[in-house]
Design an enzyme around this catalytic site. Structure first.
Site, mmCIF file in Angstrom:
data_model
loop_
_atom_site.group_PDB
_atom_site.id
_atom_site.type_symbol
_atom_site.label_atom_id
_atom_site.label_comp_id
_atom_site.label_asym_id
_atom_site.label_seq_id
_atom_site.Cartn_x
_atom_site.Cartn_y
_atom_site.Cartn_z
ATOM 1 N N ASP A 1 0.825 -1.204 0.000
ATOM 2 C CA ASP A 1 0.000 0.000 0.000
ATOM 3 C C ASP A 1 0.865 1.262 0.000
ATOM 4 O OD1 ASP A 1 -2.334 1.469 0.111
ATOM 5 O OD2 ASP A 1 -3.053 0.577 1.978
ATOM 6 N N ASP B 1 -10.501 2.056 -3.586
ATOM 7 C CA ASP B 1 -11.009 1.816 -2.235
ATOM 8 C C ASP B 1 -12.529 1.752 -2.232
ATOM 9 O OD1 ASP B 1 -8.760 1.417 -0.805
ATOM 10 O OD2 ASP B 1 -8.603 3.442 0.004
HETATM 11 C C1 DGJ Z 1 -5.787 1.884 1.919
HETATM 12 C C2 DGJ Z 1 -6.140 0.660 1.123
HETATM 13 O O1 DGJ Z 1 -6.569 1.020 -0.139
HETATM 14 C C3 DGJ Z 1 -7.182 -0.123 1.889
HETATM 15 O O2 DGJ Z 1 -7.617 -1.219 1.130
HETATM 16 C C4 DGJ Z 1 -6.587 -0.577 3.189
HETATM 17 O O3 DGJ Z 1 -5.532 -1.467 2.952
HETATM 18 C C5 DGJ Z 1 -6.095 0.629 3.969
HETATM 19 N N1 DGJ Z 1 -5.250 1.469 3.200
HETATM 20 C C6 DGJ Z 1 -5.360 0.183 5.210
HETATM 21 O O4 DGJ Z 1 -4.817 1.235 5.883
#
Ligand code: DGJ
Length: 745
Positions: free
Chosen positions: A478, A548
């Protein structure tokens, strides 16, 4: 051969199956662009396109008042010597001037395609019918050499371009602009298709007309970004999915970029793409070189559908590497939306147990497993397991998950540091910053300075230890903020503007090392969802968390836009809870499944919250994905059938490469009262074959009978659907009748 050279006319013709890309060296030694488009049988008479026209205010040569660089279509134009249009590059020489005038020095043809050493790149060998050309230019006055690289992939109508600068002078110089490509087009009209967006709303399709002047998309955020994508297509106003011309560009790069088209006063267009020149410069000491990222150029005269298929095939066959290049991607369950930061080992194992009973293959532990990371304000950088949550450690958790028949995957965010962390307290200078100035925060965190080798090595060592601590078969990587105060304490003052590009190079170095150290691990890229969805990332991490936003209706648009360039196997999509956590929408289980199953499929909810009837349906979907859909989605061909941006629904189709088996998916986004029936017209079927068609309810008790329909009827009349409520879905499974190929009945 893909590259033909006509030495008499000094014409270089790059030919693929359906396309030609042609350039020439003019009498004056300039590299002029002659043509890019439908395949030409011959190119010797193409010099006609350079016939000069007298134009006021276009600076001319002192020897010929008709000859002007301002009017010459060029392969890699500079600025300051007569061409008034947007340049491909600019260099500041040691005497303080920026005028250069490079001329042709020579060429070299190579079988296959050379690799780039520090940048992700397209791979092709001579056996794959690829050939490469290097054209060398030299500015005699400054001794700057520019080497333009071209690779033509015969079977895919793809040209790959990049540029290398070499300072052969005795003095330093500074590159101020170094795009990977420009192409001059002789005529209009054009429309531009790009994929802008926002967090949670990535890669929406935008089509705009081009008037005189410049249109562009760019990122200044340090990553390719949610807001822009390094994709740019020029199309005719009449171009559709199925027909018309497309000239498309995609940059194999994950940092700041610029894509533009500049329509000049005479209706000629220059389009270009490369590292964003904004806040960029690169210092070149004598004999130092600078290599640009690669740009992929795709030509289609069969509309956007053919353009997308070309990109999809290119990336699956010539960008992906390692064991996951062809391996089926597992169906996963991720705990993020189910638990966020608050979980216990017991809770995770509960989720894994239910998932395993439903046929899910991989359990992914998301954020919150290390240090005192109980919220997003702390602990990034401290990768010791949090013993309050996981008293037996990662290894034991992975083992228990494995015992339930699931593989184990882990989330990391290695490019970041929390100001409240041991790592930051130990190494405050390891983050991007400008000395004496305060640093901006994003999601309460700072960005590690990946331009520094010590930081790169620390990340490689730390993650290697983590990945060895447990039986990890998947990693979600991430990256949750944009770059600001982009300076490095490890670089001298004349190199500060190199930091953003060096950051990207540092990231690529880390990923290169880790993917080689852990080849069995499936890496998934993520940047707050799809904030870094580009071929540079896909080179190392063959799938990316698309957004997301997990809502089915929003995802339909995001996945539709993403599919313009990137294959479904590059996207991941999850079924999540309702009301949806990002938009509060309530969509049926079927809608959430069909959209998530249209990519690498997974879940992100507490499956134990589903009713037993819903769990039975989940098991059916999982079974169907495994038995039928996965191979079509991940390794087959994809067609967009209904556009969610201009209609009230979305539809697409997955088929195998032989067109023997297909699944068509339809989702209604917004119905109206008493609606008409919608007819979804299929593509790429054999018109003379017959197909057995059945609606897939995936409820055995409601499964309809197979019906035989002719291919031409399916393509011209279509499949009828009556969308009587919002988020209504319908899907069909089609199988070509045996012996029916080419005139079966
Ligand atoms: C952003 C990601 O896109 C989410 O899926 C998740 O992993 C969060 N970060 C976790 O902090």
């Amino acid at each position: 051969m893909p590259i033909e050279v006509d030495l008499d006319n000094r014409i270089f013709h790059l030919c693929s199956r359906n396309a030609s890309y042609v350039m020439t060296v003019t009498r004056e030694g300039y590299l002029a662009h002659l043509y890019w488009g439908k395949r030409l049988t011959a190119s010797s008479s193409l010099l006609r396109v350079l016939a000069p026209i007298s134009r006021p205010f276009s600076p001319t040569s002192e020897h010929n008042s008709l000859w002007s660089l301002d009017l010459l279509p060029q392969e890699y134009p500079g600025f300051g010597h007569g061409d008034m249009r947007a340049p491909a590059y600019q260099v500041l020489l040691s005497d303080g001037t920026t005028v250069v005038d490079p001329r042709y020095r020579g060429y070299r043809i190579m079988a296959g395609k050379p690799a780039l050493s520090a940048l992700p790149h397209i791979r092709a060998s001579s056996s794959e019918d690829a050939e490469s050309l290097e054209m060398e230019l030299e500015d005699v006055y400054s001794r700057l050499h520019i080497i333009l690289s071209y690779t033509v992939l015969n079977k895919l109508d793809v040209v790959v371009r990049s540029v290398k600068f070499v300072n052969h002078s005795a003095n330093p110089m500074r590159l101020l602009r170094a795009l990977s490509v420009t192409v001059d087009f002789p005529e209009q009209p054009w429309e531009i298709i790009s994929l802008p967006g926002a967090w949670g709303r990535e890669r929406w399709v935008q089509r705009t007309s081009l008037g005189q002047g410049m249109v562009s998309q760019e990122s200044r955020r340090g990553t390719s970004s949610h807001q822009a994508n390094p994709f740019w297509a020029m199309v005719n106003p009449s171009t559709t999915e199925e027909s018309g011309k497309v000239f498309a560009f995609n940059l194999v790069y994950s940092g700041n970029f610029l894509a533009f088209s500049d329509l000049d006063q005479y209706g000629q267009v220059r389009s270009g793409m490369g590292i964003n020149p904004f806040d960029f410069s690169w210092h070149l000491e004598p004999e130092e070189t600078f290599q640009t990222p690669e740009a992929v150029l795709v030509y289609s005269d069969q509309g956007l559908d053919h353009m997308s298929r070309t990109f999809h095939d290119l990336y699956r066959e010539h960008l992906y590497q390692g064991p996951w290049k062809q391996r089926d991607r597992p169906i996963l369950i991720n705990n993020w939306e189910a638990t966020y930061f608050s979980f216990t080992e017991e809770k995770l194992l509960d989720i894994a147990l239910t998932a395993s009973g439903l046929g899910i293959e991989l359990f992914v532990l998301d954020d919150g497993w290390f240090g005192n990371r109980n919220n997003d304000r702390q602990a990034l950088g401290d990768y010791d397991v949090n013993r309050d949550k996981l008293p037996h450690g990662l290894g034991a958790l992975a083992e228990k998950v494995n015992q339930q028949g699931l593989d184990f995957g882990l989330w990391v965010e290695p490019e970041m540091v929390s100001p409240d962390s041991e790592l930051y307290r130990r190494h405050p200078d390891w983050c991007l910053h400008v000395s004496g100035r305060s640093s901006s925060w994003g999601r309460n965190q700072l960005v590690l300075d990946l331009s520094r080798l010590d930081v790169q090595n620390w990340i490689i060592e730390t993650l290697s230890k983590v990945f060895r601590r447990a039986n990890i078969s998947y990693v979600k990587w991430d990256m949750n903020r944009s770059l600001t105060e982009t300076g490095s304490s490890a670089l001298p003052r004349e190199r500060q503007q190199e930091t953003a590009h060096r950051y990207v190079l540092g990231l690529y170095h880390i990923l290169d090392e880790l993917t080689h150290l852990f080849p069995h691990v499936l890496f998934e890229g993520c940047s707050g969802g799809g904030g870094r969805f580009d071929p540079g990332i896909l080179y190392y991490m063959p799938q990316i968390w698309t957004s997301d936003t997990t809502d089915a209706a929003e995802r339909a648009k995001i996945q539709y836009g993403t599919s313009l360039v990137y294959p479904p196997v590059a996207m991941t999509a999850h079924v999540s809870q309702i009301p949806n956590h990002q938009v509060g929408r309530i969509t049926p289980l079927a809608a959430r499944h069909w959209i998530a199953m249209s990519a690498n499929f997974g879940y992100e909810l507490d499956l134990a919250d589903l009713t037993s009837e819903e769990q039975i349906r989940v098991a059916n979907y999982v079974r169907f994905y495994k038995s039928t859909l996965r191979k079509l989605v991940q390794w087959g061909e994809f067609s967009r059938l209904q556009d969610p941006f201009n209609t009230n629904g979305v539809s697409w189709m997955f088929s195998d490469r032989e067109q023997n088996e297909m699944v068509v998916v339809y989702l209604c986004l917004k119905t109206e009262s008493n609606p008409n029936r919608t007819w979804i017209k299929l593509r790429h079927l054999d018109s003379r074959s017959r197909y057995r068609v059945r609606g897939c309810t995936l409820k055995p008790e409601e499964e309809g009978a197979w019906e035989a329909i002719a291919g031409d009827e399916l393509m011209n009349v279509g499949l009828g659907v009556w969308p009587r409520q919002d988020y209504f879905t319908q899907s069909w499974h089609l199988v070509r009748e045996k012996g029916g190929e080419g005139g079966g009945f």
